[in-house]
Design a protein around this motif. Structure first.
Motif, short mmCIF file in Angstrom:
data_model
loop_
_atom_site.label_atom_id
_atom_site.label_comp_id
_atom_site.label_asym_id
_atom_site.label_seq_id
_atom_site.Cartn_x
_atom_site.Cartn_y
_atom_site.Cartn_z
N ARG A 26 0.84 -1.19 0.00
CA ARG A 26 0.00 0.00 0.00
C ARG A 26 0.87 1.25 0.00
O ARG A 26 1.96 1.27 0.55
CB ARG A 26 -0.92 0.01 1.22
CG ARG A 26 -1.94 -1.12 1.25
CD ARG A 26 -2.81 -1.03 2.48
NE ARG A 26 -2.03 -1.12 3.70
CZ ARG A 26 -2.54 -1.04 4.92
NH1 ARG A 26 -3.85 -0.83 5.07
NH2 ARG A 26 -1.77 -1.16 5.97
N MET A 27 0.36 2.29 -0.63
CA MET A 27 1.11 3.53 -0.70
C MET A 27 1.41 4.08 0.69
O MET A 27 2.49 4.62 0.96
CB MET A 27 0.36 4.56 -1.54
CG MET A 27 1.20 5.77 -1.95
SD MET A 27 1.09 7.12 -0.77
CE MET A 27 -0.58 7.69 -1.14
N SER A 28 0.47 3.94 1.61
CA SER A 28 0.66 4.44 2.97
C SER A 28 1.80 3.71 3.68
O SER A 28 2.57 4.31 4.43
CB SER A 28 -0.63 4.32 3.78
OG SER A 28 -1.06 2.97 3.83
N ASP A 29 1.91 2.41 3.44
CA ASP A 29 2.99 1.63 4.05
C ASP A 29 4.34 2.01 3.46
O ASP A 29 5.34 2.10 4.17
CB ASP A 29 2.75 0.14 3.84
CG ASP A 29 1.54 -0.37 4.62
OD1 ASP A 29 1.19 0.28 5.64
OD2 ASP A 29 0.94 -1.37 4.20
N ALA A 31 5.07 4.94 2.15
CA ALA A 31 5.38 6.27 2.67
C ALA A 31 5.93 6.19 4.09
O ALA A 31 6.90 6.87 4.44
CB ALA A 31 4.12 7.14 2.65
N ALA A 32 5.35 5.32 4.91
CA ALA A 32 5.81 5.18 6.29
C ALA A 32 7.22 4.63 6.33
O ALA A 32 8.08 5.11 7.09
CB ALA A 32 4.86 4.28 7.07
N GLU A 35 9.60 7.23 5.32
CA GLU A 35 9.49 8.43 6.14
C GLU A 35 9.15 9.66 5.28
O GLU A 35 9.76 10.72 5.40
CB GLU A 35 10.77 8.66 6.94
CG GLU A 35 11.09 7.53 7.91
CD GLU A 35 12.34 7.78 8.72
OE1 GLU A 35 13.10 8.71 8.38
OE2 GLU A 35 12.57 7.04 9.70
N GLU A 37 5.80 12.05 3.53
CA GLU A 37 4.38 12.35 3.51
C GLU A 37 3.75 11.64 2.31
O GLU A 37 4.44 11.28 1.35
CB GLU A 37 4.16 13.86 3.41
CG GLU A 37 4.70 14.65 4.59
CD GLU A 37 3.94 14.36 5.87
OE1 GLU A 37 2.74 14.01 5.77
OE2 GLU A 37 4.54 14.49 6.96
N LYS A 38 2.42 11.48 2.35
CA LYS A 38 1.76 10.74 1.28
C LYS A 38 1.89 11.41 -0.08
O LYS A 38 2.01 10.74 -1.10
CB LYS A 38 0.29 10.53 1.63
CG LYS A 38 0.08 9.55 2.78
CD LYS A 38 -1.40 9.26 3.01
CE LYS A 38 -1.60 8.25 4.13
NZ LYS A 38 -3.03 7.96 4.36
N ALA A 41 5.39 10.74 -1.51
CA ALA A 41 5.48 9.31 -1.79
C ALA A 41 4.69 8.96 -3.05
O ALA A 41 5.16 8.17 -3.88
CB ALA A 41 4.95 8.51 -0.60
N HIS A 42 3.53 9.56 -3.20
CA HIS A 42 2.72 9.30 -4.39
C HIS A 42 3.44 9.77 -5.64
O HIS A 42 3.42 9.09 -6.67
CB HIS A 42 1.37 10.00 -4.27
CG HIS A 42 0.47 9.76 -5.45
ND1 HIS A 42 0.42 10.62 -6.54
CD2 HIS A 42 -0.39 8.74 -5.73
CE1 HIS A 42 -0.43 10.15 -7.42
NE2 HIS A 42 -0.94 9.03 -6.96
N GLN A 62 -2.44 -0.89 -4.99
CA GLN A 62 -1.15 -1.19 -4.38
C GLN A 62 -0.05 -1.24 -5.44
O GLN A 62 -0.32 -1.34 -6.64
CB GLN A 62 -1.22 -2.51 -3.62
CG GLN A 62 -2.16 -2.46 -2.42
CD GLN A 62 -2.16 -3.75 -1.63
OE1 GLN A 62 -1.49 -4.72 -1.97
NE2 GLN A 62 -2.92 -3.77 -0.54
#
Length: 268
Positions: A26-29, A31-32, A35, A37-38, A41-42, A62
């Motif tokens: 997932r994009m959120s994972d 990005a995390a 380190e 921001e979304k 990362a996008h 994903q």
């Protein structure tokens, strides 16, 4: 220029992350892990998709890597001629010892698997993953490599690789502290090879020696023999050590000057 460098760094970090995970993420994972921001990362992921390094699933949104990186790595290695040079040497050793023979290369401060040859008969094979991380303090290849450097450098590498961590790699028989590591490195130097008996995996014994490039005298990797404890008793160690030393000399004589570390199975 600073912005361009940052974008390149983030793209490379994203590629390395996706290569290590080798799955849809997932994009959120992502990005995390990076380190970020979304939003940034996008943008990184969108650029990787546009250039063909990554792909996005239409249903889940994903991301994962495409085969572009793997194909480029294979082309580079074949361009160097290394697989064709080392495989016959590994096959020869495997045919003589009738066990698994593997080659690692030094890559980014650790070891990574590069090639293997299986000498055991079907049904009797020990066949671990070539993508698994190498615990330097708990493997024969790791011990052989660490013993080839100073104790201070060896300790630093081992600690970065998980030595001393409560959930670190290896079995209950593995080394767990620097106080245990130093004497083991000295024993490794004295006998001339790294040895583990059920330290990396239950029921498995392995021996390894370093491979040194004859062109510049640099340690470039290791070669090992591994198999079930029942098939490799202590009385076979000397014979296996002889096979490994002979193969190491052959590998060192054919090793190319250019580094191959960036295009091996990632040990992370």
């Amino acid at each position: 220029m600073r912005v361009v460098k940052g974008a390149v760094d983030r793209s490379l970090q994203a590629i390395e992350l996706l290569a290590r995970e080798a799955r849809w993420m997932r994009m959120s994972d992502i990005a995390a892990e990076l380190e970020l921001e979304k939003g940034p990362a996008h943008r990184v992921l969108a650029q990787l998709c546009e250039q063909g390094w990554a792909e996005q699933d239409e249903q889940t949104s994903q991301y994962r890597l495409t085969l572009k990186l793997s194909l480029l790595g294979q082309r580079y290695l074949h361009g160097l001629g290394l697989p064709g040079l080392v495989q016959p040497i590994l096959d020869e050793v495997a045919g003589q010892c009738h066990e698994l023979v593997r080659l690692t290369v030094v890559n980014e401060g650790t070891l990574a698997w590069l090639a293997a040859s299986q000498g055991a008969a079907p049904g009797l094979m020990y066949s671990p993953s070539m993508h698994s991380a190498i615990a330097l303090h708990a493997t024969s290849v790791g011990k052989a490599w660490l013993a080839a450097m100073s104790n201070d450098d060896a300790v630093a590498h081992a600690l970065r690789g998980g030595l001393g961590k409560s959930n670190g790699p290896g079995t209950s028989k593995a080394i767990t502290s620097v106080d245990q590591l130093i004497p083991e490195l000295e024993r490794t130097r004295q006998r001339g090879y790294g040895l583990v008996v059920e330290e990396a995996e239950p029921g498995v014994v392995a021996l390894a020696v370093t491979v040194t490039s004859l062109t510049d005298g640099v340690v470039v990797g290791t070669i090992s023999i591994a198999g079930p404890v029942l098939r490799i008793p202590g009385e076979r160690y000397d014979a296996f050590h002889t096979l490994l030393k002979e193969a190491s000399e052959k590998l060192g004589s054919v090793w190319p000057r250019a580094s191959v570390g960036a295009h091996v199975h990632e040990a992370a």
